[in-house]
Scaffold this motif. Structure first.
Motif, PDB file in Angstrom:
ATOM      1  N   ARG A 171       0.856  -1.192   0.000  1.00  0.00           N
ATOM      2  CA  ARG A 171       0.000   0.000   0.000  1.00  0.00           C
ATOM      3  C   ARG A 171       0.891   1.240   0.000  1.00  0.00           C
ATOM      4  NH1 ARG A 171      -4.437   0.386   4.554  1.00  0.00           N
ATOM      5  NH2 ARG A 171      -4.609   2.433   3.551  1.00  0.00           N
ATOM      6  N   ASN A 172       0.414   2.290  -0.615  1.00  0.00           N
ATOM      7  CA  ASN A 172       1.183   3.530  -0.680  1.00  0.00           C
ATOM      8  C   ASN A 172       0.501   4.678   0.047  1.00  0.00           C
ATOM      9  OD1 ASN A 172       3.177   2.358  -2.349  1.00  0.00           O
ATOM     10  ND2 ASN A 172       1.921   2.714  -4.153  1.00  0.00           N
ATOM     11  N   ASP A 173      -0.549   4.363   0.804  1.00  0.00           N
ATOM     12  CA  ASP A 173      -1.394   5.451   1.314  1.00  0.00           C
ATOM     13  C   ASP A 173      -1.847   5.230   2.754  1.00  0.00           C
ATOM     14  OD1 ASP A 173      -2.946   3.255   0.833  1.00  0.00           O
ATOM     15  OD2 ASP A 173      -4.554   4.328  -0.201  1.00  0.00           O
ATOM     16  N   ILE A 174      -0.943   4.833   3.627  1.00  0.00           N
ATOM     17  CA  ILE A 174      -1.385   4.620   5.013  1.00  0.00           C
ATOM     18  C   ILE A 174      -1.010   5.788   5.927  1.00  0.00           C
ATOM     19  CG2 ILE A 174      -1.178   2.125   4.712  1.00  0.00           C
ATOM     20  CD1 ILE A 174       1.215   2.230   6.640  1.00  0.00           C
TER      21      ILE A 174
ATOM     22  N   VAL B 292       3.954   7.442   3.581  1.00  0.00           N
ATOM     23  CA  VAL B 292       4.035   6.199   4.376  1.00  0.00           C
ATOM     24  C   VAL B 292       3.287   5.098   3.637  1.00  0.00           C
ATOM     25  CG1 VAL B 292       3.673   5.135   6.632  1.00  0.00           C
ATOM     26  CG2 VAL B 292       3.968   7.619   6.463  1.00  0.00           C
ATOM     27  N   GLY B 293       3.847   3.909   3.613  1.00  0.00           N
ATOM     28  CA  GLY B 293       3.187   2.783   2.952  1.00  0.00           C
ATOM     29  C   GLY B 293       3.715   1.459   3.451  1.00  0.00           C
ATOM     30  N   THR B 294       3.307   0.393   2.800  1.00  0.00           N
ATOM     31  CA  THR B 294       3.760  -0.965   3.134  1.00  0.00           C
ATOM     32  C   THR B 294       4.301  -1.627   1.869  1.00  0.00           C
ATOM     33  OG1 THR B 294       1.603  -1.985   2.698  1.00  0.00           O
ATOM     34  CG2 THR B 294       2.004  -1.161   4.924  1.00  0.00           C
TER      35      THR B 294
ATOM     36  N   ASP C 163      12.754   7.005  -5.811  1.00  0.00           N
ATOM     37  CA  ASP C 163      11.343   7.053  -5.433  1.00  0.00           C
ATOM     38  C   ASP C 163      11.219   6.468  -4.036  1.00  0.00           C
ATOM     39  OD1 ASP C 163       8.652   7.482  -5.498  1.00  0.00           O
ATOM     40  OD2 ASP C 163       8.245   6.176  -7.216  1.00  0.00           O
ATOM     41  N   CYS C 164      10.047   6.625  -3.426  1.00  0.00           N
ATOM     42  CA  CYS C 164       9.818   6.046  -2.101  1.00  0.00           C
ATOM     43  C   CYS C 164       9.803   4.530  -2.188  1.00  0.00           C
ATOM     44  CB  CYS C 164       8.496   6.555  -1.530  1.00  0.00           C
ATOM     45  SG  CYS C 164       8.533   8.304  -1.057  1.00  0.00           S
ATOM     46  N   ALA C 165      10.041   3.870  -1.044  1.00  0.00           N
ATOM     47  CA  ALA C 165      10.041   2.405  -0.930  1.00  0.00           C
ATOM     48  C   ALA C 165      11.173   1.775  -1.727  1.00  0.00           C
ATOM     49  CB  ALA C 165       8.693   1.813  -1.347  1.00  0.00           C
ATOM     50  N   ALA C 166      12.274   2.503  -1.902  1.00  0.00           N
ATOM     51  CA  ALA C 166      13.423   1.932  -2.590  1.00  0.00           C
ATOM     52  C   ALA C 166      14.062   0.853  -1.730  1.00  0.00           C
ATOM     53  CB  ALA C 166      14.444   3.028  -2.904  1.00  0.00           C
ATOM     54  N   ALA C 167      14.506  -0.210  -2.365  1.00  0.00           N
ATOM     55  CA  ALA C 167      15.133  -1.315  -1.644  1.00  0.00           C
ATOM     56  C   ALA C 167      16.648  -1.335  -1.821  1.00  0.00           C
ATOM     57  CB  ALA C 167      14.541  -2.646  -2.112  1.00  0.00           C
ATOM     58  N   THR C 168      17.155  -0.571  -2.775  1.00  0.00           N
ATOM     59  CA  THR C 168      18.597  -0.504  -2.997  1.00  0.00           C
ATOM     60  C   THR C 168      19.013   0.963  -3.106  1.00  0.00           C
ATOM     61  OG1 THR C 168      18.262  -0.699  -5.395  1.00  0.00           O
ATOM     62  CG2 THR C 168      18.709  -2.730  -4.179  1.00  0.00           C
ATOM     63  N   HIS C 169      20.244   1.230  -2.706  1.00  0.00           N
ATOM     64  CA  HIS C 169      20.748   2.604  -2.709  1.00  0.00           C
ATOM     65  C   HIS C 169      20.925   3.127  -4.131  1.00  0.00           C
ATOM     66  CE1 HIS C 169      21.491   3.469   1.501  1.00  0.00           C
ATOM     67  NE2 HIS C 169      21.991   2.256   1.653  1.00  0.00           N
TER      68      HIS C 169
ATOM     69  N   VAL D 244       6.833  -1.725   6.913  1.00  0.00           N
ATOM     70  CA  VAL D 244       6.261  -0.391   6.726  1.00  0.00           C
ATOM     71  C   VAL D 244       7.401   0.550   6.377  1.00  0.00           C
ATOM     72  CG1 VAL D 244       5.050   1.533   7.832  1.00  0.00           C
ATOM     73  CG2 VAL D 244       4.388  -0.830   8.363  1.00  0.00           C
ATOM     74  N   TRP D 245       7.176   1.391   5.352  1.00  0.00           N
ATOM     75  CA  TRP D 245       8.209   2.354   4.996  1.00  0.00           C
ATOM     76  C   TRP D 245       7.719   3.771   5.266  1.00  0.00           C
ATOM     77  CZ3 TRP D 245       6.293   5.586   1.308  1.00  0.00           C
ATOM     78  CH2 TRP D 245       5.372   5.094   0.387  1.00  0.00           C
ATOM     79  N   VAL D 246       8.634   4.597   5.753  1.00  0.00           N
ATOM     80  CA  VAL D 246       8.417   6.033   5.935  1.00  0.00           C
ATOM     81  C   VAL D 246       9.382   6.738   4.998  1.00  0.00           C
ATOM     82  CG1 VAL D 246       8.682   7.987   7.508  1.00  0.00           C
ATOM     83  CG2 VAL D 246       7.636   5.861   8.318  1.00  0.00           C
ATOM     84  N   CYS D 247       8.849   7.617   4.168  1.00  0.00           N
ATOM     85  CA  CYS D 247       9.670   8.236   3.130  1.00  0.00           C
ATOM     86  C   CYS D 247       9.611   9.759   3.231  1.00  0.00           C
ATOM     87  CB  CYS D 247       9.175   7.786   1.757  1.00  0.00           C
ATOM     88  SG  CYS D 247      10.057   8.538   0.360  1.00  0.00           S
ATOM     89  N   LEU D 248      10.767  10.376   3.142  1.00  0.00           N
ATOM     90  CA  LEU D 248      10.863  11.825   3.018  1.00  0.00           C
ATOM     91  C   LEU D 248      11.147  12.124   1.547  1.00  0.00           C
ATOM     92  CD1 LEU D 248      10.940  14.638   4.303  1.00  0.00           C
ATOM     93  CD2 LEU D 248      13.389  14.310   4.692  1.00  0.00           C
TER      94      LEU D 248
END
Length: 295
Positions: free
Chosen positions: A71-74, A96-98, A143-149, A107-111
């Protein structure tokens, strides 16, 4: 005369050298330091809110968290229940999303950066703060929820793993012990842990008297074949003699003693249990109320 004194004083003051040292901090360095501090403080607040949100979402009866992934909208769910949203850094935005991260629900928190991107000083401050985060927890990407640098991507994501299940330990419930020779079924659907405390009162005749007690907790799936889950054994011996005027004589009377014990064990769902007793001499067992809890 007065004018002469004034002239002399002026000359003396002019001869005094005054040195001032000014420590100048470049503006871009100050911005870098401030952003590093703010990022640490505000990411911590966001992550604390995530932790509260997850605990509030946990089912108290099962300990499970049912989280929809991805989810991208929590963010609205988070702020409604567990968090006053802190101000973002500069003109950035909190999201914030999952998602699945390293094979686990998280859960990810993104700036997210402003439309114009981060200034060089702000970008360095965010990088400085990320270096203090736990390894693999803070990721920079495009973008948000990135898994690699992706250095320079500008989107800073902090990951929190979700423990989907937390074992809930049930409370102990008082239960009556089974009568001697009686078999009972504790639960047809769940395994249970049972405890049956008791006291044994012994009495043995002085001399060569003795008494003993063996108590066994047994379990069966078919009421035919029984297996021992726990066993308690105790005995009292009264081997006492008297010496009078050099002559050995048998002692007369009784020796009494009380001893406490407990039988406990795990009973599979649907199984029957019973307590069997074997005694010798004068030994009487008295069970207190038992305890049971679902495992």
């Amino acid at each position: 005369m007065v004018n002469l004194i004034i002239v002399v004083m002026a000359l003396m003051l002019g001869a005094v050298a005054i040195t001032l040292t000014v420590n100048y901090i470049p503006a871009d360095q100050q911005v870098r330091v401030e952003v590093e501090e703010l990022a640490g403080e505000r990411f911590d607040k966001m992550n604390a809110g995530v932790a509260r949100f997850l605990e509030q979402s946990r089912d108290p009866s099962t300990g499970s968290i049912n989280l929809v992934v991805p989810r991208n909208d929590i963010r609205d769910d988070l702020t409604a229940e567990a968090l006053f949203l802190p101000r973002p850094i500069g003109e950035g935005e909190w999201r914030v999303g999952t998602a699945t991260y390293e094979g686990r629900d998280a859960v990810w928190v993104c700036l997210a950066p402003p439309a114009s991107g981060w200034s060089e000083s702000a970008a360095q401050g965010l990088l400085d703060n990320a270096r203090k985060a736990p390894e693999r927890a803070r990721i920079e990407g495009s973008d948000c929820a990135a898994a690699t640098h992706e250095p320079g991507g500008g989107y800073w994501t902090h990951w929190t793993f979700v423990e989907p299940f937390e074992r809930v330990v049930a409370e102990w419930i008082e239960v009556a012990p089974p009568a001697a020779g009686e078999s009972i079924q504790v639960s047809s659907s769940q395994g249970t842990h049972v405890r049956y405390p008791f006291t044994v009162a012994y009495q043995a005749e002085l001399g060569d008297g003795a008494s003993s007690m063996t108590a066994t907790l047994e379990v069966s799936q078919d009421d035919v074949t029984w297996e021992s889950v726990d066993q308690w054994m105790g005995a009292l011996e009264a081997d006492v003699t008297m010496t009078v005027d050099g002559q050995t004589e048998a002692a007369d009377g009784y020796l009494r003693s009380d001893r406490a014990g407990v039988l406990e064990g795990w009973i599979p769902a649907g199984a029957a249990l019973r307590i069997t007793l074997e005694s010798q001499g004068s030994a009487v067992i008295d069970f207190d109320d038992g305890l049971m809890r679902v495992q």
